[in-house]
Every structure is written in structure tokens, then in C-alpha cells.
Scaffold this motif. Structure first.
Motif, PDB file in Angstrom:
ATOM      1  N   VAL A 152      -2.739  -7.176 -10.563  1.00 37.98           N
ATOM      2  CA  VAL A 152      -2.150  -6.204  -9.641  1.00 37.98           C
ATOM      3  C   VAL A 152      -2.672  -6.525  -8.251  1.00 37.98           C
ATOM      4  O   VAL A 152      -3.881  -6.574  -8.022  1.00 37.98           O
ATOM      5  CB  VAL A 152      -2.522  -4.758 -10.028  1.00 37.98           C
ATOM      6  CG1 VAL A 152      -2.068  -3.783  -8.947  1.00 37.98           C
ATOM      7  CG2 VAL A 152      -1.896  -4.398 -11.370  1.00 37.98           C
ATOM      8  N   THR A 153      -1.755  -6.770  -7.322  1.00 35.39           N
ATOM      9  CA  THR A 153      -2.125  -7.076  -5.946  1.00 35.39           C
ATOM     10  C   THR A 153      -1.460  -6.070  -5.023  1.00 35.39           C
ATOM     11  O   THR A 153      -0.230  -5.907  -5.057  1.00 35.39           O
ATOM     12  CB  THR A 153      -1.689  -8.494  -5.563  1.00 35.39           C
ATOM     13  OG1 THR A 153      -2.289  -9.436  -6.463  1.00 35.39           O
ATOM     14  CG2 THR A 153      -2.114  -8.822  -4.134  1.00 35.39           C
ATOM     15  N   VAL A 154      -2.281  -5.387  -4.232  1.00 35.26           N
ATOM     16  CA  VAL A 154      -1.774  -4.404  -3.281  1.00 35.26           C
ATOM     17  C   VAL A 154      -1.973  -4.970  -1.883  1.00 35.26           C
ATOM     18  O   VAL A 154      -3.095  -5.121  -1.411  1.00 35.26           O
ATOM     19  CB  VAL A 154      -2.494  -3.054  -3.429  1.00 35.26           C
ATOM     20  CG1 VAL A 154      -1.861  -2.021  -2.484  1.00 35.26           C
ATOM     21  CG2 VAL A 154      -2.445  -2.579  -4.867  1.00 35.26           C
ATOM     22  N   MET A 205       0.424   4.072 -11.954  1.00 35.17           N
ATOM     23  CA  MET A 205      -0.403   4.012 -10.759  1.00 35.17           C
ATOM     24  C   MET A 205       0.453   4.358  -9.544  1.00 35.17           C
ATOM     25  O   MET A 205       1.539   3.797  -9.366  1.00 35.17           O
ATOM     26  CB  MET A 205      -0.993   2.609 -10.593  1.00 35.17           C
ATOM     27  CG  MET A 205      -1.752   2.129 -11.811  1.00 35.17           C
ATOM     28  SD  MET A 205      -2.531   0.517 -11.561  1.00 35.17           S
ATOM     29  CE  MET A 205      -1.083  -0.530 -11.448  1.00 35.17           C
ATOM     30  N   SER A 206      -0.019   5.260  -8.723  1.00 36.42           N
ATOM     31  CA  SER A 206       0.704   5.635  -7.517  1.00 36.42           C
ATOM     32  C   SER A 206      -0.242   5.649  -6.329  1.00 36.42           C
ATOM     33  O   SER A 206      -1.463   5.615  -6.491  1.00 36.42           O
ATOM     34  CB  SER A 206       1.365   7.005  -7.702  1.00 36.42           C
ATOM     35  OG  SER A 206       0.399   7.997  -7.945  1.00 36.42           O
ATOM     36  N   ASN A 207       0.362   5.706  -5.130  1.00 29.94           N
ATOM     37  CA  ASN A 207      -0.428   5.679  -3.890  1.00 29.94           C
ATOM     38  C   ASN A 207      -1.472   4.560  -3.927  1.00 29.94           C
ATOM     39  O   ASN A 207      -2.652   4.781  -3.638  1.00 29.94           O
ATOM     40  CB  ASN A 207      -1.098   7.031  -3.661  1.00 29.94           C
ATOM     41  CG  ASN A 207      -1.694   7.154  -2.274  1.00 29.94           C
ATOM     42  OD1 ASN A 207      -1.313   6.420  -1.361  1.00 29.94           O
ATOM     43  ND2 ASN A 207      -2.639   8.063  -2.119  1.00 29.94           N
ATOM     44  N   LEU A 208      -1.018   3.378  -4.282  1.00 25.03           N
ATOM     45  CA  LEU A 208      -1.923   2.253  -4.458  1.00 25.03           C
ATOM     46  C   LEU A 208      -2.546   1.827  -3.140  1.00 25.03           C
ATOM     47  O   LEU A 208      -1.917   1.904  -2.070  1.00 25.03           O
ATOM     48  CB  LEU A 208      -1.183   1.084  -5.108  1.00 25.03           C
ATOM     49  CG  LEU A 208      -0.951   1.259  -6.605  1.00 25.03           C
ATOM     50  CD1 LEU A 208       0.160   0.343  -7.100  1.00 25.03           C
ATOM     51  CD2 LEU A 208      -2.235   0.982  -7.367  1.00 25.03           C
ATOM     52  N   GLY A 214      -6.329  11.405  -9.740  1.00 24.54           N
ATOM     53  CA  GLY A 214      -5.282  11.996  -8.922  1.00 24.54           C
ATOM     54  C   GLY A 214      -4.193  11.019  -8.532  1.00 24.54           C
ATOM     55  O   GLY A 214      -3.128  11.427  -8.051  1.00 24.54           O
ATOM     56  N   ARG A 215      -4.447   9.736  -8.732  1.00 21.13           N
ATOM     57  CA  ARG A 215      -3.448   8.711  -8.388  1.00 21.13           C
ATOM     58  C   ARG A 215      -2.955   7.956  -9.632  1.00 21.13           C
ATOM     59  O   ARG A 215      -1.806   7.507  -9.654  1.00 21.13           O
ATOM     60  CB  ARG A 215      -4.051   7.695  -7.405  1.00 21.13           C
ATOM     61  CG  ARG A 215      -4.504   8.308  -6.087  1.00 21.13           C
ATOM     62  CD  ARG A 215      -4.923   7.224  -5.087  1.00 21.13           C
ATOM     63  NE  ARG A 215      -6.057   6.438  -5.547  1.00 21.13           N
ATOM     64  CZ  ARG A 215      -6.030   5.116  -5.720  1.00 21.13           C
ATOM     65  NH1 ARG A 215      -4.927   4.435  -5.481  1.00 21.13           N
ATOM     66  NH2 ARG A 215      -7.119   4.464  -6.126  1.00 21.13           N
ATOM     67  N   PHE A 216      -3.814   7.811 -10.617  1.00 20.76           N
ATOM     68  CA  PHE A 216      -3.466   7.083 -11.839  1.00 20.76           C
ATOM     69  C   PHE A 216      -3.355   8.069 -13.000  1.00 20.76           C
ATOM     70  O   PHE A 216      -4.106   9.054 -13.061  1.00 20.76           O
ATOM     71  CB  PHE A 216      -4.530   6.046 -12.188  1.00 20.76           C
ATOM     72  CG  PHE A 216      -4.608   4.861 -11.256  1.00 20.76           C
ATOM     73  CD1 PHE A 216      -3.943   4.830 -10.040  1.00 20.76           C
ATOM     74  CD2 PHE A 216      -5.364   3.758 -11.619  1.00 20.76           C
ATOM     75  CE1 PHE A 216      -4.032   3.747  -9.191  1.00 20.76           C
ATOM     76  CE2 PHE A 216      -5.462   2.658 -10.792  1.00 20.76           C
ATOM     77  CZ  PHE A 216      -4.805   2.657  -9.572  1.00 20.76           C
ATOM     78  N   THR A 217      -2.458   7.757 -13.923  1.00 17.96           N
ATOM     79  CA  THR A 217      -2.294   8.570 -15.126  1.00 17.96           C
ATOM     80  C   THR A 217      -2.180   7.656 -16.342  1.00 17.96           C
ATOM     81  O   THR A 217      -1.329   6.753 -16.368  1.00 17.96           O
ATOM     82  CB  THR A 217      -1.036   9.447 -15.041  1.00 17.96           C
ATOM     83  OG1 THR A 217      -1.127  10.298 -13.889  1.00 17.96           O
ATOM     84  CG2 THR A 217      -0.907  10.319 -16.283  1.00 17.96           C
ATOM     85  N   VAL A 218      -3.016   7.902 -17.340  1.00 16.87           N
ATOM     86  CA  VAL A 218      -2.953   7.148 -18.591  1.00 16.87           C
ATOM     87  C   VAL A 218      -2.200   7.994 -19.610  1.00 16.87           C
ATOM     88  O   VAL A 218      -2.390   9.217 -19.677  1.00 16.87           O
ATOM     89  CB  VAL A 218      -4.364   6.768 -19.098  1.00 16.87           C
ATOM     90  CG1 VAL A 218      -5.219   7.986 -19.379  1.00 16.87           C
ATOM     91  CG2 VAL A 218      -4.257   5.862 -20.329  1.00 16.87           C
ATOM     92  N   SER A 219      -1.340   7.332 -20.362  1.00 12.44           N
ATOM     93  CA  SER A 219      -0.573   8.035 -21.387  1.00 12.44           C
ATOM     94  C   SER A 219      -0.269   7.067 -22.531  1.00 12.44           C
ATOM     95  O   SER A 219      -0.650   5.892 -22.480  1.00 12.44           O
ATOM     96  CB  SER A 219       0.724   8.606 -20.802  1.00 12.44           C
ATOM     97  OG  SER A 219       1.563   7.558 -20.335  1.00 12.44           O
ATOM     98  N   PRO A 247       0.839  -1.207   0.000  1.00 12.86           N
ATOM     99  CA  PRO A 247       0.000   0.000   0.000  1.00 12.86           C
ATOM    100  C   PRO A 247       0.868   1.249   0.000  1.00 12.86           C
ATOM    101  O   PRO A 247       1.891   1.317   0.711  1.00 12.86           O
ATOM    102  CB  PRO A 247      -0.801  -0.132   1.291  1.00 12.86           C
ATOM    103  CG  PRO A 247      -0.874  -1.603   1.533  1.00 12.86           C
ATOM    104  CD  PRO A 247       0.451  -2.143   1.073  1.00 12.86           C
ATOM    105  N   GLY A 248       0.458   2.213  -0.826  1.00  7.96           N
ATOM    106  CA  GLY A 248       1.241   3.439  -0.971  1.00  7.96           C
ATOM    107  C   GLY A 248       2.291   3.369  -2.059  1.00  7.96           C
ATOM    108  O   GLY A 248       2.890   4.393  -2.417  1.00  7.96           O
ATOM    109  N   GLY A 249       2.496   2.198  -2.604  1.00 11.35           N
ATOM    110  CA  GLY A 249       3.500   2.018  -3.639  1.00 11.35           C
ATOM    111  C   GLY A 249       2.999   2.385  -5.022  1.00 11.35           C
ATOM    112  O   GLY A 249       1.865   2.856  -5.190  1.00 11.35           O
TER     113      GLY A 249
END
Length: 120
Positions: free
Chosen positions: A116-118, A82-85, A65-70, A14-16
Motif C-alpha cells: 500500500v503506497t499513499v 482503510m479510509s483517510n489514508l 477511526g480510519r480503518f475497519t476490520v471485518s 492522501p485522503g483516499g
């Protein structure tokens, strides 16, 4: 035949952060919309992030605010940073793209999914 292949999934605390990539077998400029969906156990598949041919993006409220698609046009990649998972982000993530032909026919393409496992 169009193929989409995801990579980059895995286990993260979490948070990664994680970066998912989707490699397209055709020029991604041929797609009208590209994006990412996810499906958690026992839940329906949901849209996470999308990008239009023109570059307009949209996000699910839960990831904004946590994920960005590009995209990387040179490498024909669709990317999800993906951030702050959070634990609730745990799911199989699918790459999706569709194109509308001149005839009006819609072609909808999916990748095979990446887990994806958090978890701590």
C-alpha cells in the motif's frame, strides 16, 4: 495446509481509501484471531487491526477511526477497509490468523503481503 492470500493493495492519494481482502483456504471460523499487520521500510512489523472469533476488534492508535476490520464468513475473507489514508500508512500489509488446537498447539499463519503506497 492453510494459505492466506491478500489482495487490494496499490497506490492511492492522501485522503483516499483502499479495501484489502485476505482469502483463507480454510473456514475462517476455525481461527481464534484474525487481523492485519504492516511493515514500513526500516521499521518493525506492527499490528494494525485484529478481530477475535467472537467478533471483538482492536486497533492500533494510529489507525483507530480510519480503518475497519471485518470478515465475510460465507467467502472466508478477512477485510481491512482503510479510509483517510496518510503517507505514513505506506507499508506492506500482511494478513495474519492463528488458531489454538485442542492440544494447545498454536498455529500461526501469514499471507505474502500486499503493498500500500499513499502518495500524491
Amino acid at each position: 495446509q492453510v494459505h492466506l492470500v491478500e489482495s487490494g493493495g496499490g497506490l492511492v492519494q492522501p485522503g483516499g481509501s483502499l479495501r484489502l481482502s485476505c482469502a483463507s483456504s480454510i473456514n475462517i471460523s476455525d481461527f481464534n484471531v484474525m487481523g492485519w499487520y504492516r511493515q514500513a521500510p526500516g521499521k518493525e512489523r506492527e499490528s494494525v487491526a485484529r478481530m477475535t472469533h467472537g467478533g471483538r476488534t482492536s486497533y492500533a492508535d494510529s489507525v483507530r477511526g480510519r480503518f475497519t476490520v471485518s470478515r465475510d464468513n460465507a467467502k472466508n475473507l478477512i477485510i481491512l477497509q482503510m479510509s483517510n489514508l496518510k503517507a505514513e500508512d505506506t507499508a506492506v500489509y500482511y494478513c495474519n490468523a492463528y488458531q489454538v488446537e485442542f492440544s494447545g498447539k498454536l498455529n500461526d499463519y501469514w499471507g505474502q503481503g500486499t503493498q500500500v503506497t499513499v502518495s500524491s
